[in-house]
Write an enzyme that holds these catalytic residues in place. Structure first.
Site, PDB file in Angstrom:
ATOM      1  N   CYS A  76      79.648 -26.308 -52.488  1.00 41.51           N
ATOM      2  CA  CYS A  76      78.369 -26.980 -52.725  1.00 41.51           C
ATOM      3  C   CYS A  76      77.378 -26.013 -53.377  1.00 41.51           C
ATOM      4  O   CYS A  76      77.599 -25.561 -54.489  1.00 41.51           O
ATOM      5  CB  CYS A  76      77.846 -27.628 -51.451  1.00 41.51           C
ATOM      6  SG  CYS A  76      76.529 -28.835 -51.779  1.00 41.51           S
ATOM      7  N   HIS A 177      82.100 -31.245 -50.100  1.00 38.56           N
ATOM      8  CA  HIS A 177      82.269 -30.497 -48.848  1.00 38.56           C
ATOM      9  C   HIS A 177      83.676 -30.736 -48.303  1.00 38.56           C
ATOM     10  O   HIS A 177      83.916 -31.742 -47.641  1.00 38.56           O
ATOM     11  CB  HIS A 177      81.233 -30.949 -47.810  1.00 38.56           C
ATOM     12  CG  HIS A 177      79.859 -30.462 -48.096  1.00 38.56           C
ATOM     13  ND1 HIS A 177      79.402 -29.232 -47.693  1.00 38.56           N
ATOM     14  CD2 HIS A 177      78.830 -31.029 -48.776  1.00 38.56           C
ATOM     15  CE1 HIS A 177      78.151 -29.059 -48.093  1.00 38.56           C
ATOM     16  NE2 HIS A 177      77.784 -30.144 -48.758  1.00 38.56           N
ATOM     17  N   GLU A 179      85.073 -29.391 -45.841  1.00 37.09           N
ATOM     18  CA  GLU A 179      85.051 -29.381 -44.367  1.00 37.09           C
ATOM     19  C   GLU A 179      84.587 -30.711 -43.789  1.00 37.09           C
ATOM     20  O   GLU A 179      84.731 -30.940 -42.589  1.00 37.09           O
ATOM     21  CB  GLU A 179      84.161 -28.232 -43.866  1.00 37.09           C
ATOM     22  CG  GLU A 179      82.668 -28.437 -44.019  1.00 37.09           C
ATOM     23  CD  GLU A 179      82.104 -28.133 -45.397  1.00 37.09           C
ATOM     24  OE1 GLU A 179      80.866 -28.093 -45.521  1.00 37.09           O
ATOM     25  OE2 GLU A 179      82.889 -27.946 -46.349  1.00 37.09           O
TER      26      GLU A 179
END
Length: 197
Positions: A76, A177, A179
């Site tokens: 990001c 993202h 994650e």
């Protein structure tokens, strides 16, 4: 083992939670000397790119990161730090990629920020090994990396075509993202943890 650059501008908790789920060992990088302790480096980031760059400069890590030959992944805002310049704060970035980070144009009839799940057009790259080409990834951003086929690994169309992932030598960046992107994102993190350079 993955070293996470800890400069006060990253969503560390989500990332470390994902790495724990994947049983990937990690530690925090606070100084240039600590970069040596890890085989792979992740630069996380949320918020304002200009402010994030200021924080990173204050750590003294900018030049040591630029000299690294091991795999480095910017996530990001961490990806935007790898570019030459960001319109967010009109700030010079690390200039690892000769690319610009630009603000989405509201005249394209799109919502800003670009937020939520999006299809990503993937190129064949070890970072996306065993990731379904129909996989969706989770985005939250108002600024995008300009598309350049030399460095592009994955593209998204959102009012404009932009790079969702880039690579130059041992440096990688993803705008989404991983994650927070479920199985596809976790696969990407696993792939990154085993990259060789």
């Amino acid at each position: 083992m993955i070293g996470i650059v800890n400069y006060g501008a990253g969503n560390i908790f989500s990332l470390t939670s994902a790495l724990k789920r994947l049983n990937i060992a990690y530690g925090m990088v606070n100084t240039a000397e600590e970069l040596e302790n890890y085989s792979h480096i992740i630069i996380p980031g949320v918020g304002h790119a200009g402010s994030a760059m200021n924080k990173l400069q204050q750590t003294g890590l900018v030049e040591p990161i630029k000299q690294l030959k091991k795999p480095v992944l910017g996530i990001c805002v961490g990806m935007q730090l790898l570019t030459q310049h960001s319109e967010e704060g009109d700030a010079q970035m690390m200039n690892i990629f000769p690319l610009h980070t630009r603000l989405f144009d509201k005249e394209n009839n799109i919502k800003i920020p670009h937020m939520g799940w999006n299809n990503v057009h993937l190129k064949n790259n070890p970072l996306f090994k065993d990731v379904d080409n129909q996989a969706q990834f989770y985005f939250v951003h108002s600024y995008f990396i300009e598309y350049n086929p030399t460095f592009d690994l994955a593209t998204v169309d959102y009012g404009v075509q932009f790079s969702a992932a880039i690579q130059k030598d041992n440096f990688y960046g993803v705008q989404f993202h991983p994650e927070k992107s479920g199985a596809a994102g976790e696969r990407l993190l696993l792939n990154f943890s085993t990259l060789k350079h």
